[in-house]
Design an enzyme around this catalytic site. Structure first.
Site, PDB file in Angstrom:
ATOM      1  N   HIS A 156       0.858  -1.196   0.000  1.00  0.00           N
ATOM      2  CA  HIS A 156       0.000   0.000   0.000  1.00  0.00           C
ATOM      3  C   HIS A 156       0.887   1.236   0.000  1.00  0.00           C
ATOM      4  CE1 HIS A 156      -3.119   2.869   1.110  1.00  0.00           C
ATOM      5  NE2 HIS A 156      -3.960   1.953   0.659  1.00  0.00           N
ATOM      6  N   ASP A 175      -7.969  -5.167  -0.458  1.00  0.00           N
ATOM      7  CA  ASP A 175      -8.446  -6.016  -1.558  1.00  0.00           C
ATOM      8  C   ASP A 175      -8.125  -7.496  -1.377  1.00  0.00           C
ATOM      9  OD1 ASP A 175      -7.545  -3.222  -3.414  1.00  0.00           O
ATOM     10  OD2 ASP A 175      -9.588  -4.006  -3.296  1.00  0.00           O
TER      11      ASP A 175
HETATM   12  C1  SDX Z   1      -6.103   0.126  -3.149  1.00  0.00           C
HETATM   13  O1  SDX Z   1      -4.277   4.656  -2.228  1.00  0.00           O
HETATM   14  C2  SDX Z   1      -5.214   4.032  -1.611  1.00  0.00           C
HETATM   15  O2  SDX Z   1      -5.612   4.394  -0.496  1.00  0.00           O
HETATM   16  C3  SDX Z   1      -5.782   2.822  -2.362  1.00  0.00           C
HETATM   17  C4  SDX Z   1      -6.823   2.001  -1.624  1.00  0.00           C
HETATM   18  C5  SDX Z   1      -8.092   2.794  -1.379  1.00  0.00           C
HETATM   19  O3  SDX Z   1      -8.828   2.446  -0.447  1.00  0.00           O
HETATM   20  O4  SDX Z   1      -8.416   3.680  -2.216  1.00  0.00           O
HETATM   21  O5  SDX Z   1      -6.297   1.575  -0.391  1.00  0.00           O
HETATM   22  C6  SDX Z   1      -7.231   0.760  -2.435  1.00  0.00           C
HETATM   23  O6  SDX Z   1      -5.861   0.464  -4.268  1.00  0.00           O
HETATM   24  C7  SDX Z   1      -5.242  -0.877  -2.408  1.00  0.00           C
HETATM   25  C8  SDX Z   1      -4.008  -1.352  -3.261  1.00  0.00           C
HETATM   26  C9  SDX Z   1      -4.491  -2.412  -4.227  1.00  0.00           C
HETATM   27  N1  SDX Z   1      -3.399  -2.780  -5.151  1.00  0.00           N
HETATM   28  C10 SDX Z   1      -2.742  -3.939  -5.049  1.00  0.00           C
HETATM   29  O7  SDX Z   1      -2.945  -4.783  -4.188  1.00  0.00           O
HETATM   30  C11 SDX Z   1      -1.715  -4.174  -6.165  1.00  0.00           C
HETATM   31  C12 SDX Z   1      -0.442  -4.772  -5.556  1.00  0.00           C
HETATM   32  N2  SDX Z   1       0.211  -3.754  -4.789  1.00  0.00           N
HETATM   33  C13 SDX Z   1       1.281  -2.992  -5.429  1.00  0.00           C
HETATM   34  O8  SDX Z   1       1.202  -2.848  -6.792  1.00  0.00           O
HETATM   35  C14 SDX Z   1       1.723  -1.775  -4.635  1.00  0.00           C
HETATM   36  O9  SDX Z   1       1.944  -2.209  -3.363  1.00  0.00           O
HETATM   37  C15 SDX Z   1       0.835  -0.556  -4.633  1.00  0.00           C
HETATM   38  C16 SDX Z   1       0.456  -0.124  -5.996  1.00  0.00           C
HETATM   39  C17 SDX Z   1      -0.389  -0.812  -3.832  1.00  0.00           C
HETATM   40  C18 SDX Z   1       1.635   0.563  -3.953  1.00  0.00           C
HETATM   41  O10 SDX Z   1       2.712   0.823  -4.770  1.00  0.00           O
HETATM   42  P1  SDX Z   1       3.813   1.942  -4.401  1.00  0.00           P
HETATM   43  O11 SDX Z   1       3.450   2.672  -3.168  1.00  0.00           O
HETATM   44  O12 SDX Z   1       4.069   2.726  -5.643  1.00  0.00           O
HETATM   45  O13 SDX Z   1       5.048   1.067  -3.996  1.00  0.00           O
HETATM   46  P2  SDX Z   1       6.130   0.505  -5.017  1.00  0.00           P
HETATM   47  O14 SDX Z   1       5.455  -0.110  -6.218  1.00  0.00           O
HETATM   48  O15 SDX Z   1       7.156   1.554  -5.223  1.00  0.00           O
HETATM   49  O16 SDX Z   1       6.749  -0.716  -4.176  1.00  0.00           O
HETATM   50  C19 SDX Z   1       7.816  -0.509  -3.253  1.00  0.00           C
HETATM   51  C20 SDX Z   1       8.612  -1.826  -3.306  1.00  0.00           C
HETATM   52  C21 SDX Z   1       9.087  -2.183  -4.720  1.00  0.00           C
HETATM   53  O17 SDX Z   1      10.235  -2.992  -4.572  1.00  0.00           O
HETATM   54  P3  SDX Z   1      11.734  -2.308  -4.710  1.00  0.00           P
HETATM   55  O18 SDX Z   1      11.702  -1.430  -5.944  1.00  0.00           O
HETATM   56  O19 SDX Z   1      11.886  -1.519  -3.435  1.00  0.00           O
HETATM   57  O20 SDX Z   1      12.670  -3.475  -4.824  1.00  0.00           O
HETATM   58  O21 SDX Z   1       7.767  -2.911  -2.905  1.00  0.00           O
HETATM   59  C22 SDX Z   1       7.590  -3.811  -3.987  1.00  0.00           C
HETATM   60  C23 SDX Z   1       7.987  -3.068  -5.257  1.00  0.00           C
HETATM   61  O22 SDX Z   1       8.476  -3.968  -6.231  1.00  0.00           O
HETATM   62  N3  SDX Z   1       6.171  -4.190  -3.999  1.00  0.00           N
HETATM   63  C24 SDX Z   1       5.715  -5.425  -4.234  1.00  0.00           C
HETATM   64  C25 SDX Z   1       4.312  -5.329  -4.087  1.00  0.00           C
HETATM   65  N4  SDX Z   1       3.980  -4.071  -3.787  1.00  0.00           N
HETATM   66  C26 SDX Z   1       5.122  -3.373  -3.737  1.00  0.00           C
HETATM   67  N5  SDX Z   1       6.361  -6.579  -4.555  1.00  0.00           N
HETATM   68  C27 SDX Z   1       5.549  -7.661  -4.734  1.00  0.00           C
HETATM   69  N6  SDX Z   1       4.207  -7.660  -4.598  1.00  0.00           N
HETATM   70  C28 SDX Z   1       3.547  -6.508  -4.280  1.00  0.00           C
HETATM   71  N7  SDX Z   1       2.223  -6.510  -4.154  1.00  0.00           N
END
Ligand code: SDX
Length: 432
Positions: A308, A365
């Site tokens: 998140h 989710d």
């Molecule tokens: C919602 O914003 C809100 O409030 C949203 C929400 C709402 O109520 O409106 O809460 C609802 O959208 C919840 C999120 C649903 N999405 C997912 O579950 C998709 C999977 N999650 C990721 O794609 C990610 O965690 C996000 C999109 C939710 C957040 O992404 P960020 O903040 O841009 O973080 P990032 O992608 O920069 O990740 C930081 C690190 C990275 O690794 P490094 O570059 O440091 O090596 O964490 C890793 C990412 O690769 N990472 C994951 C991951 N999420 C982040 N690795 C594997 N699986 C994941 N799910």
């Protein structure tokens, strides 16, 4: 207003920038005059460090896993309220008293029907159209079916005719699109059913088979919609604010929010989670394969439902939804193998340093789809369910933005240009 300032020293100049402190101690540097004073803008892709507004609607604390709507903890609201009470709270700033709640519930009953001409739209979407594209289209078209809402006496003042209409009709639009997709006759809203009971009845009642609206499922749906009702400046809410800032009316702004929510990184994640769990199940529980893919920096695969932008601990909503999931499946004696897969995946992730070091926990989710499955809601409608919940949040932010007369400017970010600086236009010889 505090007198604290931040200093920016650039090109030998020191700029004093005002500091803003929120009621919960959040801090911001106000850069609204930065370009004018220094010639510099800031750059922050994805707005990781940038606030777009000051708001009094929802407070999140990502470190402590706190979520409050208008100051009330989400745990209390989910336990002690029904969804229409929380919608009223988000829109007006206060929980309704019995008389106000009664009036609001009457509005939900009064505005539940959609214009009969809208029903023809459903017949012209291609088969297997996404329920989210249908919802976005139908919400946007409300603007033309109810043009009088443009003259709301006070379009930004909480419970207006336009907001009551939309909050009530979105259920009908969702249920009708489902019935049309399976070729069943439409079931119209009833005056004797509550907000959530009406939705379930419109979705599952049939002329030839009596459908009993289960209080257990009504209670669970109220909780789920409450948990999704708002979440400060998430992608779709920011979209509603940005689109609304151009001066366009409520319905087109919400239609844009539906489109933003659809994305698999946002509200579309609840569908993607089920697809992921189904894939792991089909792979005979080969968790390591999926965890390995997610950890591979060269692989774009993510364990959807984890991580998140704000929460760096367990999403408080996920905790409640997990409890609701167990309560529903246990009470209904449903054995869903995907729940076992989800719990085992959560267990393995929670002990894997890659995820722990990045504060990747289940988000809203991760478990919600399993509850919707128990309610027989089709997977392709899970994000529609998210939109039903988020609607009062979107509307309250749209209204708050317009009521902030001092800061209500059209949203127009700047950029740093990195393209070709200039080149002469040379007519090509063989140019036609
Ligand atoms: C919602 O914003 C809100 O409030 C949203 C929400 C709402 O109520 O409106 O809460 C609802 O959208 C919840 C999120 C649903 N999405 C997912 O579950 C998709 C999977 N999650 C990721 O794609 C990610 O965690 C996000 C999109 C939710 C957040 O992404 P960020 O903040 O841009 O973080 P990032 O992608 O920069 O990740 C930081 C690190 C990275 O690794 P490094 O570059 O440091 O090596 O964490 C890793 C990412 O690769 N990472 C994951 C991951 N999420 C982040 N690795 C594997 N699986 C994941 N799910």
């Amino acid at each position: 207003m505090n007198s604290k300032t931040a200093q920016l020293i650039v090109d030998g100049h020191t700029y004093e920038l005002p500091v803003i402190i929120g009621t919960t101690g959040e801090k911001a540097i106000d850069i609204k005059n930065l370009l004018k004073e220094s010639g510099y803008i800031t750059l922050d892709s994805g707005y990781m460090n940038t606030g777009s507004c000051e708001s009094g609607i929802t407070y999140l604390n990502g470190e402590k896993g706190i979520l409050r709507y208008r100051g009330y903890n989400i745990e209390d609201l989910a336990e002690k309220c029904v969804f229409v009470e929380v919608a009223y709270l988000l829109l007006t700033g206060e929980l309704p008293n019995p008389k106000e709640l009664d009036q609001f519930k009457n509005d939900m009953t009064r505005y539940a029907l959609i214009h009969e001409d809208m029903i023809h739209f459903f017949d012209h979407f291609p088969p297997n159209s996404s329920p989210m594209s249908i919802l976005s289209t139908m919400v946007g078209s409300l603007h033309d079916f109810y043009p009088e809402m443009d003259f709301d006496e006070d379009p930004y003042g909480g419970i207006t005719t336009a907001t009551a209409r939309l909050l009530s009709k979105i259920r009908t639009l969702a249920a009708f699109s489902y019935k049309k997709s399976i070729g069943h006759p439409l079931v119209y809203p009833r005056a004797d059913l509550c907000y959530c009971g009406n939705f379930l009845n419109m979705m599952f009642n049939r002329p030839n088979i009596e459908y009993h609206v289960e209080p257990l499922l009504v209670s669970a749906l109220n909780k789920l919609l409450i948990l999704h009702a708002d979440h400060e400046q998430n992608c779709s809410t920011s979209t509603v604010r940005l689109v609304g800032s151009s001066g366009v009316r409520l319905y087109p702004s919400i239609s844009a929010g539906v489109g933003a929510l659809w994305g698999p990184l946002h509200g579309g994640a609840n569908v993607a989670v089920i697809r992921m769990l189904e894939a792991i199940y089909a792979d005979n529980g080969d968790f390591d394969k999926y965890i390995k893919m997610a950890k591979d920096p060269d692989n774009p695969y993510r364990l959807t439902g984890f991580g998140h932008r704000v929460y760096k601990t367990y999403d408080p909503r996920a905790k409640i939804i997990k409890d609701v999931t167990h309560q529903i499946l246990d009470t209904m004696q449903i054995k869903d193998p995907l729940l076992d897969i989800a719990q085992e995946l959560e267990y393995r992730v929670s002990r894997d340093d890659y995820f722990v070091s990045r504060n990747l926990y289940p988000n809203v989710d991760f478990y919600s789809g399993i509850v919707y499955r128990a309610m027989n809601i089709p997977t392709n409608m899970f994000t529609v369910m998210f939109a039903l919940g988020r609607l009062p949040g979107w509307i309250s932010h749209w209204q708050e933005m317009h009521m902030d007369k001092e800061n209500n400017k059209i949203g127009r970010p700047r950029q740093i240009y990195q393209g070709i600086v200039e080149r002469p236009f040379v007519v090509m010889e063989d140019r036609p």
